[in-house]
Design a protein around this motif. Structure first.
Motif, PDB file in Angstrom:
ATOM      1  N   ASN A  31      26.244   0.731 115.937  1.00 39.08           N
ATOM      2  CA  ASN A  31      27.023  -0.289 116.623  1.00 39.08           C
ATOM      3  C   ASN A  31      27.988  -1.046 115.720  1.00 39.08           C
ATOM      4  OD1 ASN A  31      25.620   0.314 118.952  1.00 39.08           O
ATOM      5  ND2 ASN A  31      24.163  -1.361 118.712  1.00 39.08           N
ATOM      6  N   TYR A  32      27.981  -0.706 114.435  1.00 39.36           N
ATOM      7  CA  TYR A  32      28.767  -1.479 113.483  1.00 39.36           C
ATOM      8  C   TYR A  32      29.704  -0.598 112.656  1.00 39.36           C
ATOM      9  CZ  TYR A  32      25.679  -5.454 114.320  1.00 39.36           C
ATOM     10  OH  TYR A  32      25.000  -6.477 114.898  1.00 39.36           O
ATOM     11  N   ALA A  33      30.898  -1.148 112.380  1.00 39.65           N
ATOM     12  CA  ALA A  33      31.771  -0.524 111.403  1.00 39.65           C
ATOM     13  C   ALA A  33      31.125  -0.658 110.027  1.00 39.65           C
ATOM     14  CB  ALA A  33      33.135  -1.199 111.412  1.00 39.65           C
ATOM     15  N   MET A  34      31.431   0.292 109.169  1.00 42.38           N
ATOM     16  CA  MET A  34      30.889   0.301 107.822  1.00 42.38           C
ATOM     17  C   MET A  34      32.023   0.423 106.805  1.00 42.38           C
ATOM     18  SD  MET A  34      27.599   0.068 108.210  1.00 42.38           S
ATOM     19  CE  MET A  34      27.032   0.497 106.571  1.00 42.38           C
ATOM     20  N   GLY A  35      31.782  -0.089 105.620  1.00 42.17           N
ATOM     21  CA  GLY A  35      32.826  -0.039 104.606  1.00 42.17           C
ATOM     22  C   GLY A  35      32.269   0.236 103.222  1.00 42.17           C
ATOM     23  N   TRP A  36      33.173   0.665 102.357  1.00 46.78           N
ATOM     24  CA  TRP A  36      32.886   0.814 100.937  1.00 46.78           C
ATOM     25  C   TRP A  36      33.839  -0.101 100.157  1.00 46.78           C
ATOM     26  CZ3 TRP A  36      28.898   3.429  98.805  1.00 46.78           C
ATOM     27  CH2 TRP A  36      28.246   4.375  99.592  1.00 46.78           C
ATOM     28  N   PHE A  37      33.278  -0.788  99.196  1.00 46.53           N
ATOM     29  CA  PHE A  37      34.040  -1.640  98.295  1.00 46.53           C
ATOM     30  C   PHE A  37      33.686  -1.254  96.865  1.00 46.53           C
ATOM     31  CE2 PHE A  37      35.756  -4.961 101.124  1.00 46.53           C
ATOM     32  CZ  PHE A  37      35.115  -4.605 102.298  1.00 46.53           C
ATOM     33  N   ARG A  38      34.470  -1.716  95.910  1.00 44.44           N
ATOM     34  CA  ARG A  38      34.150  -1.460  94.510  1.00 44.44           C
ATOM     35  C   ARG A  38      34.523  -2.662  93.658  1.00 44.44           C
ATOM     36  NH1 ARG A  38      38.621   3.323  93.289  1.00 44.44           N
ATOM     37  NH2 ARG A  38      40.500   1.982  93.372  1.00 44.44           N
ATOM     38  N   GLN A  39      33.846  -2.762  92.536  1.00 48.44           N
ATOM     39  CA  GLN A  39      34.098  -3.869  91.626  1.00 48.44           C
ATOM     40  C   GLN A  39      34.022  -3.362  90.190  1.00 48.44           C
ATOM     41  OE1 GLN A  39      31.563  -7.290  92.196  1.00 48.44           O
ATOM     42  NE2 GLN A  39      33.020  -8.640  91.199  1.00 48.44           N
ATOM     43  N   ALA A  40      35.140  -3.455  89.501  1.00 44.04           N
ATOM     44  CA  ALA A  40      35.200  -3.086  88.093  1.00 44.04           C
ATOM     45  C   ALA A  40      34.887  -4.320  87.246  1.00 44.04           C
ATOM     46  CB  ALA A  40      36.585  -2.545  87.758  1.00 44.04           C
ATOM     47  N   PRO A  41      34.482  -4.134  85.996  1.00 45.70           N
ATOM     48  CA  PRO A  41      34.155  -5.275  85.137  1.00 45.70           C
ATOM     49  C   PRO A  41      35.324  -6.239  85.022  1.00 45.70           C
ATOM     50  CG  PRO A  41      33.374  -3.255  84.147  1.00 45.70           C
ATOM     51  CD  PRO A  41      34.195  -2.843  85.341  1.00 45.70           C
ATOM     52  N   GLY A  42      35.030  -7.528  85.242  1.00 48.13           N
ATOM     53  CA  GLY A  42      36.050  -8.552  85.128  1.00 48.13           C
ATOM     54  C   GLY A  42      37.019  -8.624  86.277  1.00 48.13           C
ATOM     55  N   MET A  43      36.786  -7.822  87.300  1.00 43.81           N
ATOM     56  CA  MET A  43      37.691  -7.784  88.445  1.00 43.81           C
ATOM     57  C   MET A  43      36.969  -8.262  89.696  1.00 43.81           C
ATOM     58  SD  MET A  43      40.414  -6.521  87.050  1.00 43.81           S
ATOM     59  CE  MET A  43      41.434  -5.868  88.363  1.00 43.81           C
ATOM     60  N   ARG A  45      35.847  -7.920  93.657  1.00 45.39           N
ATOM     61  CA  ARG A  45      35.455  -6.815  94.522  1.00 45.39           C
ATOM     62  C   ARG A  45      36.631  -6.478  95.438  1.00 45.39           C
ATOM     63  NH1 ARG A  45      29.513  -7.004  97.058  1.00 45.39           N
ATOM     64  NH2 ARG A  45      29.214  -7.457  94.839  1.00 45.39           N
ATOM     65  N   GLU A  46      36.917  -5.192  95.569  1.00 45.16           N
ATOM     66  CA  GLU A  46      38.054  -4.772  96.380  1.00 45.16           C
ATOM     67  C   GLU A  46      37.653  -3.741  97.419  1.00 45.16           C
ATOM     68  OE1 GLU A  46      41.143  -2.713  94.276  1.00 45.16           O
ATOM     69  OE2 GLU A  46      39.789  -1.222  93.422  1.00 45.16           O
ATOM     70  N   PHE A  47      38.393  -3.753  98.509  1.00 51.23           N
ATOM     71  CA  PHE A  47      38.184  -2.810  99.593  1.00 51.23           C
ATOM     72  C   PHE A  47      38.574  -1.404  99.163  1.00 51.23           C
ATOM     73  CE2 PHE A  47      38.173  -0.884 103.626  1.00 51.23           C
ATOM     74  CZ  PHE A  47      39.377  -0.225 103.805  1.00 51.23           C
ATOM     75  N   VAL A  48      37.781  -0.419  99.577  1.00 52.78           N
ATOM     76  CA  VAL A  48      38.083   0.982  99.314  1.00 52.78           C
ATOM     77  C   VAL A  48      38.318   1.754 100.611  1.00 52.78           C
ATOM     78  CG1 VAL A  48      37.242   3.143  98.330  1.00 52.78           C
ATOM     79  CG2 VAL A  48      36.743   0.966  97.177  1.00 52.78           C
ATOM     80  N   ALA A  49      37.338   1.696 101.520  1.00 48.33           N
ATOM     81  CA  ALA A  49      37.451   2.471 102.756  1.00 48.33           C
ATOM     82  C   ALA A  49      36.553   1.863 103.820  1.00 48.33           C
ATOM     83  CB  ALA A  49      37.053   3.931 102.523  1.00 48.33           C
TER      84      ALA A  49
END
Length: 129
Positions: A31-43, A45-49
């Protein structure tokens, strides 16, 4: 409370591929949309997909378009991220997340961190040059 468990991260050479998986607990995964995010050191968290609850619509950040593919298997309560042609700049901890909204049909613009309310613990992806 949903639990999200990522797997599939690791060390890969530039140009290689990895497939991340995220297994969700509970009976409401579909019932829910799902996502992937990523976070590099010192950065930040950003959206991926992201993928809507039906799987009919997918969204990608520009830097991964044509290389990454998000998909879901509602029968297995699992969302995947197939990552191809990996680059060193893809190195980060990758997080799976569940949207806060039930039955989301679309996102206005790019999905944001604030759209998601449940997060996994993350899996490390390291791409060597």
């Amino acid at each position: 409370q949903v639990q999200l468990v990522e797997s599939g991260g690791g060390l890969v050479q530039a140009g290689g591929s990895l497939r991340l998986s995220c297994a969700a607990s509970g009976r409401t995964f579909s019932n829910y949309a799902m996502g992937w995010f990523r976070q590099a050191p010192g950065m930040e968290r950003e959206f991926v997909a992201a993928i809507t609850w039906t799987g009919n619509s997918t969204y990608y950040t520009d830097s991964v378009k044509g290389r990454f593919i998000i998909s879901r298997d509602n029968a297995k309560n699992t969302v995947y991220l197939q990552m191809n042609s990996l680059k060193p700049e893809d190195t980060a901890v990758y997080y799976c997340a569940r949207d806060k909204a039930l039955l989301r049909q679309y996102y206005r613009g790019s999905p944001r961190t604030g759209d998601f309310g449940s997060w996994g613990q993350g899996t490390q992806v390291t791409v060597s040059s």
